[in-house]
Design a protein around this motif. Structure first.
Motif, short mmCIF file in Angstrom:
data_model
loop_
_atom_site.label_atom_id
_atom_site.label_comp_id
_atom_site.label_asym_id
_atom_site.label_seq_id
_atom_site.Cartn_x
_atom_site.Cartn_y
_atom_site.Cartn_z
N ASN A 48 43.16 54.34 39.31
CA ASN A 48 43.96 55.62 38.91
C ASN A 48 43.64 56.72 40.42
OD1 ASN A 48 44.17 55.41 36.36
ND2 ASN A 48 41.98 55.89 35.99
N VAL A 49 43.15 56.21 41.47
CA VAL A 49 42.85 56.95 42.89
C VAL A 49 43.38 56.23 43.80
CG1 VAL A 49 40.94 58.20 41.70
CG2 VAL A 49 40.42 56.09 43.07
N ASN A 50 43.71 56.73 45.03
CA ASN A 50 44.21 56.24 46.28
C ASN A 50 42.72 55.87 46.93
OD1 ASN A 50 46.76 56.50 45.88
ND2 ASN A 50 46.85 58.57 46.89
N ARG A 51 42.73 54.71 47.53
CA ARG A 51 41.71 54.07 48.22
C ARG A 51 42.12 53.55 49.66
NH1 ARG A 51 36.91 53.73 45.36
NH2 ARG A 51 35.84 53.44 47.63
N PRO A 52 42.38 54.57 50.41
CA PRO A 52 43.00 54.29 51.82
C PRO A 52 42.20 53.46 52.80
CG PRO A 52 42.32 56.56 51.63
CD PRO A 52 42.12 56.09 50.19
N GLU A 53 40.97 53.23 52.48
CA GLU A 53 40.59 52.25 53.41
C GLU A 53 40.67 51.02 53.35
OE1 GLU A 53 37.58 52.71 49.89
OE2 GLU A 53 39.17 54.20 50.88
N LEU A 54 41.47 50.55 52.17
CA LEU A 54 42.02 49.13 51.80
C LEU A 54 43.53 49.06 51.81
CD1 LEU A 54 39.38 47.86 49.32
CD2 LEU A 54 39.47 47.21 51.69
N GLY A 55 44.23 50.62 52.06
CA GLY A 55 45.48 50.51 51.93
C GLY A 55 45.95 50.60 50.53
N LEU A 56 44.96 50.71 49.56
CA LEU A 56 45.31 50.72 48.04
C LEU A 56 45.64 52.14 47.43
CD1 LEU A 56 42.29 48.77 46.84
CD2 LEU A 56 44.52 47.93 47.01
N LEU A 57 46.67 52.09 46.38
CA LEU A 57 47.34 53.37 45.92
C LEU A 57 47.19 53.30 44.60
CD1 LEU A 57 50.77 53.45 47.72
CD2 LEU A 57 48.61 54.81 48.34
N VAL B 184 30.88 43.84 35.47
CA VAL B 184 30.65 45.09 34.86
C VAL B 184 29.33 45.57 34.86
CG1 VAL B 184 30.68 46.40 32.49
CG2 VAL B 184 32.54 44.58 33.11
N HIS B 185 29.00 46.91 35.41
CA HIS B 185 27.57 47.20 35.63
C HIS B 185 27.20 47.99 34.13
CE1 HIS B 185 27.19 46.41 39.81
NE2 HIS B 185 28.53 46.76 39.88
N GLY B 186 26.23 47.82 33.87
CA GLY B 186 25.51 48.40 32.75
C GLY B 186 26.36 48.13 31.49
N ASP B 187 26.64 49.32 30.86
CA ASP B 187 27.56 49.51 29.53
C ASP B 187 28.65 49.95 30.06
OD1 ASP B 187 25.76 48.26 27.85
OD2 ASP B 187 24.60 50.53 27.66
N GLY B 188 29.40 49.57 31.24
CA GLY B 188 30.69 49.96 31.53
C GLY B 188 30.76 51.32 32.44
N GLU B 189 29.45 51.64 33.17
CA GLU B 189 29.43 52.83 33.91
C GLU B 189 30.30 52.69 35.17
OE1 GLU B 189 26.32 51.57 33.15
OE2 GLU B 189 26.16 52.38 31.13
N ALA B 190 30.11 51.43 35.83
CA ALA B 190 30.80 51.02 36.82
C ALA B 190 31.37 49.65 36.94
CB ALA B 190 29.97 51.40 38.10
N LEU C 207 33.73 50.59 41.53
CA LEU C 207 34.68 51.81 41.13
C LEU C 207 34.05 52.24 39.66
CD1 LEU C 207 37.88 50.09 41.58
CD2 LEU C 207 37.10 51.98 42.96
N GLN C 208 33.88 53.60 39.73
CA GLN C 208 33.52 54.26 38.47
C GLN C 208 34.39 54.09 37.31
OE1 GLN C 208 30.41 55.51 38.46
NE2 GLN C 208 30.58 54.31 40.44
N LYS C 209 34.27 54.26 36.23
CA LYS C 209 34.99 54.13 35.02
C LYS C 209 36.18 55.08 34.97
CE LYS C 209 32.27 56.85 31.80
NZ LYS C 209 31.38 56.67 30.67
N GLU C 210 36.07 56.15 35.76
CA GLU C 210 37.28 57.19 35.86
C GLU C 210 38.36 56.94 36.73
OE1 GLU C 210 33.80 58.10 36.33
OE2 GLU C 210 33.29 58.75 34.36
N GLU C 211 37.75 55.78 37.77
CA GLU C 211 38.45 55.53 38.82
C GLU C 211 39.64 54.30 38.36
OE1 GLU C 211 36.69 56.25 42.90
OE2 GLU C 211 35.40 55.05 41.64
N ILE C 212 39.60 54.09 37.28
CA ILE C 212 40.47 52.73 36.70
C ILE C 212 40.68 52.91 35.29
CG2 ILE C 212 39.50 50.87 38.36
CD1 ILE C 212 37.79 49.79 35.83
N ARG C 213 41.52 52.10 34.70
CA ARG C 213 42.08 52.11 33.39
C ARG C 213 42.56 50.55 33.20
NH1 ARG C 213 47.26 51.62 32.32
NH2 ARG C 213 48.88 52.42 33.87
N PRO C 214 42.34 50.24 31.80
CA PRO C 214 43.09 49.22 31.29
C PRO C 214 44.50 49.05 31.54
CG PRO C 214 41.83 49.93 29.57
CD PRO C 214 41.88 51.15 30.59
N VAL C 215 45.01 47.87 31.80
CA VAL C 215 46.38 47.51 31.72
C VAL C 215 47.15 48.00 30.37
CG1 VAL C 215 48.37 45.82 31.94
CG2 VAL C 215 46.51 45.96 33.52
#
Length: 77
Positions: free
Chosen positions: A11-20, A30-36, A54-62
């Motif tokens: 959901n966010v840009n991560r320029p350190e790896l060239g990811l958009l 999966v960390h804990g109950d899906g916190e990260a 990544l935190q759960k807010e930084e990704i979403r399911p396909v």
């Protein structure tokens, strides 16, 4: 709920790896109950770009309405 080995969308840009935002990765832990999540990002040729925590807010399911798209990484041969 996002589980290990699920494909997810960044959901966010991560320029350190060239990811958009919109790039697709695979959950490798999966960390804990899906916190990260540990998410691996690879090229279509199978080269690992990196594994990010990544935190759960930084990704979403396909989603069924998502369409794959190809773009070149900067500096790629």
């Amino acid at each position: 709920m996002i589980r290990e080995l699920d494909s997810v969308v960044l959901n966010v840009n991560r320029p350190e790896l060239g990811l958009l935002a919109g790039d697709v990765g695979t959950v490798v832990h999966v960390h804990g109950d899906g916190e990260a999540f540990e998410v691996e990002f690879v090229t279509l040729a199978g080269e690992t770009l990196g594994v990010l925590t990544l935190q759960k807010e930084e990704i979403r399911p396909v989603d069924a309405g998502d369409l794959a798209h190809v773009r070149r990484l900067r500096g790629a041969a």
